[in-house]
Design a protein around this motif. Structure first.
Motif, short mmCIF file in Angstrom:
data_model
loop_
_atom_site.label_atom_id
_atom_site.label_comp_id
_atom_site.label_asym_id
_atom_site.label_seq_id
_atom_site.Cartn_x
_atom_site.Cartn_y
_atom_site.Cartn_z
N PRO A 23 8.39 2.27 1.07
CA PRO A 23 8.20 3.49 1.87
C PRO A 23 7.40 4.58 1.16
CG PRO A 23 10.44 2.69 2.13
CD PRO A 23 9.80 1.85 1.06
N ASP A 24 7.53 4.68 -0.18
CA ASP A 24 6.82 5.73 -0.92
C ASP A 24 5.51 5.22 -1.51
OD1 ASP A 24 8.01 4.03 -2.69
OD2 ASP A 24 8.91 5.59 -3.95
N GLU A 25 5.03 4.09 -1.01
CA GLU A 25 3.75 3.53 -1.44
C GLU A 25 2.81 3.44 -0.24
OE1 GLU A 25 5.51 0.59 -4.99
OE2 GLU A 25 5.00 -0.24 -3.02
N ARG A 26 1.54 3.13 -0.52
CA ARG A 26 0.56 2.98 0.56
C ARG A 26 -0.53 2.02 0.13
NH1 ARG A 26 -4.30 5.30 -0.50
NH2 ARG A 26 -4.39 6.98 -2.06
N LEU A 27 -1.23 1.51 1.12
CA LEU A 27 -2.46 0.76 0.88
C LEU A 27 -3.62 1.76 0.95
CD1 LEU A 27 -1.69 -2.38 3.07
CD2 LEU A 27 -1.49 -2.16 0.59
N PRO A 81 11.47 4.45 7.07
CA PRO A 81 10.29 4.31 7.93
C PRO A 81 10.70 3.88 9.35
CG PRO A 81 10.49 2.42 6.46
CD PRO A 81 11.55 3.39 6.05
N SER A 82 10.46 4.75 10.32
CA SER A 82 10.83 4.46 11.71
C SER A 82 9.95 5.27 12.65
CB SER A 82 12.30 4.81 11.99
OG SER A 82 13.18 3.92 11.34
N TYR A 83 9.75 4.72 13.85
CA TYR A 83 9.03 5.45 14.89
C TYR A 83 10.01 5.80 15.99
CZ TYR A 83 5.35 7.10 17.90
OH TYR A 83 4.56 7.91 18.66
N LEU A 84 9.94 7.02 16.50
CA LEU A 84 10.82 7.45 17.58
C LEU A 84 10.08 7.38 18.91
CD1 LEU A 84 12.66 8.34 15.27
CD2 LEU A 84 13.15 10.43 16.56
N GLY A 85 10.41 6.37 19.69
CA GLY A 85 9.87 6.24 21.04
C GLY A 85 10.90 6.63 22.08
N ARG A 332 5.44 -6.63 6.25
CA ARG A 332 6.09 -6.26 4.98
C ARG A 332 5.49 -4.97 4.40
NH1 ARG A 332 9.38 -10.02 2.84
NH2 ARG A 332 9.13 -9.18 0.73
N VAL A 333 4.93 -4.15 5.25
CA VAL A 333 4.41 -2.84 4.83
C VAL A 333 5.34 -1.78 5.40
CG1 VAL A 333 2.50 -1.21 4.94
CG2 VAL A 333 2.04 -3.67 4.77
N TYR A 334 6.09 -1.10 4.52
CA TYR A 334 7.10 -0.14 4.93
C TYR A 334 6.68 1.30 4.66
CZ TYR A 334 9.45 -4.60 4.24
OH TYR A 334 9.77 -5.94 4.27
#
Length: 456
Positions: A23-27, A81-85, A332-334
């Motif tokens: 969660p605290d990383e990125r591509l 990491p979550s999306y609110l729909g 697998r990308v959080y």
């Protein structure tokens, strides 16, 4: 490290097979933007279908889904990491409100109170821990409540959507089932979105081949009309705040009104949201390999606050989306940064009235086909909760404790207290489920062994 200090990993390149991004990383930013767009597609279908069936503005729902996602991420400190729909848990309660003559302001007022209740539950969980929730709402109870919420929607489909165009509805439902079962990976996760496109195309073809259709919902006069009518799309602007009128002349953006009777009709949805949120947090914890129990209360409170804020302006209730958790499971990308990107894209879509006009023009038959599957899935999630938690229905105490409440909720039974106040349907069913289950499970001597009955 700062909450917004995402560490770039794998040199900005695609991770090797089996590797993950925390969660605290990125591509790289380019890949992160692509993943954010993927999350938008995953949440898109259900997020605007449910506002449509609840009689609320889909543009406003999309706009607030982005705003509320950002709020959620900030409250949970970018750890979940979550999306609110748009939440489906209130659809049945909203249908009941409208059947009793309530308008959109009554709907959003009732849901706003539910958001406040959920936020308070989150605060309590944050300080007391999640154990007390499981004591009051064990899996047997939450499963029953979710089940009666979903199956209570069967008459809504049968009376309001399916009669509008049964054959398009059947084809759309069939496509959605096949897409979910046969398409690989990510594509199966967006079966709702694909079914919408498919249903739109089929409706357009039917207009060309068979001409106009004469149909109407139960209680309404049948009219002759095109299945696909985009007359309002051309007049809509490309950029602007959501506007227009809903049913009963209520503005798309409006202040809520409050009624105890209507609040009680949707309050059981809070139980479903608690079950959804706790399940999703546990799923994210398992995927990321991190213990998120300490963040459970924050997640519940964040969803409650988001629902209350959205409803205060006439928007739709929110919940964390399993569709987006599915995308994380597949990629697998959080990284929470991808969710910020998705939120910004959703906000831009919500500020496009032309997009909203296209959504509002969704043919009735398409909605019939999608809701007949989605509503059934909501009900079956209750059974899924039972199975996953190994609720023992070989024990008759569990069966008798839940039976009356389920029938009361699905059958629409009512109990009148005064001329102005009554309990019925989901509200009455939920109360009976909770009370009867705990009464039936009071410790008592077993008739054969003399030992206390063990109930899962």
């Amino acid at each position: 490290m700062s909450m917004f200090g995402w560490k770039e990993v794998y040199g900005g390149k695609t991770p090797p097979p089996g590797a993950s991004v925390a969660p605290d990383e990125r591509l790289s930013y380019g890949r992160t933007i692509g993943l954010g767009a993927q999350h938008v597609v995953a949440m898109f279908g259900a997020t605007f279908v449910f506002p449509v069936v609840m009689g609320l503005d889909p543009n406003l729902a999309i706009l607030f889904s982005g705003i509320c996602t950002i709020m959620f991420l900030l409250i949970v400190r970018n750890r979940i990491p979550s999306y609110l729909g748009t939440s489906a848990s209130f659809v049945a309660g909203v249908a009941a409100i409208r059947e009793q003559g309530g308008d959109s302001a009554d709907v959003t007022g009732a849901i706003l109170i539910c958001g406040v209740v959920l936020a308070l539950v989150g605060v309590a969980v944050h300080y007391a821990g999640p154990r007390f929730i499981h004591a009051i709402l064990p899996p047997a109870v939450t499963g029953a409540v979710v089940m009666l919420i979903g199956f209570n929607l069967a008459p809504v489909v049968a009376e309001n959507y399916w009669p509008l165009d049964p054959w398009v509805g059947l084809l759309t439902a069939t496509f959605m089932v096949l897409a979910t079962a046969l398409l690989p990976g990510f594509w199966s996760r967006i079966a709702v979105f694909l079914a919408l496109i498919f249903g739109y195309v089929v409706s357009w073809l039917f207009d060309g081949v068979f001409g106009q259709i004469t149909s109407g919902a139960a209680g309404a006069e049948a009219t002759t009309h095109d299945r696909v009518d985009w007359s309002a799309v051309g007049d809509a602007s490309w950029f602007g705040f959501p506007h227009g009128e809903l049913e009963h002349g209520i503005s798309a953006v409006h202040a809520p009104s409050f009624s105890l009777t209507f609040i009680l009709l949707v309050l059981p949805g809070v139980i479903a949201l608690i079950a959804e949120n706790t399940g999703h947090v546990k799923a994210v914890a398992e995927m990321t390999g991190r213990n998120l129990d300490a963040d459970m209360g924050r997640a519940l409170a964040a969803d409650g606050i988001a629902t209350a804020v959205a409803s205060a302006f006439g928007g739709s209730p929110t919940t964390t989306y399993a569709e987006n958790i599915g995308v994380m499971s597949a990629t697998r990308v959080y990284s929470t940064l991808a969710y910020y990107v998705a939120a910004v894209v959703a906000i831009l879509l919500g500020l496009c009235p032309k997009f909203g006009a296209i959504v509002n023009a969704t043919p009735g038959g398409v909605l019939g086909g999608i809701t007949v599957v989605l509503y059934g899935m909501i009900g079956l999630v209750g059974a899924k909760i039972w199975v996953e938690n190994r609720v023992d229905f070989g024990n008759p105490v569990n069966m008798v404790g839940l039976a009356a409440g389920i029938i009361a909720g699905i059958g629409g039974l009512s109990l009148k207290f005064t001329d102005d106040f009554s309990l019925s349907g989901i509200a009455l069913g939920t109360i009976l489920v909770i009370v009867y289950f705990h009464v039936a499970n009071l410790r008592r001597p077993d008739a054969t062994s003399g030992e206390a009955t063990k109930v899962l």
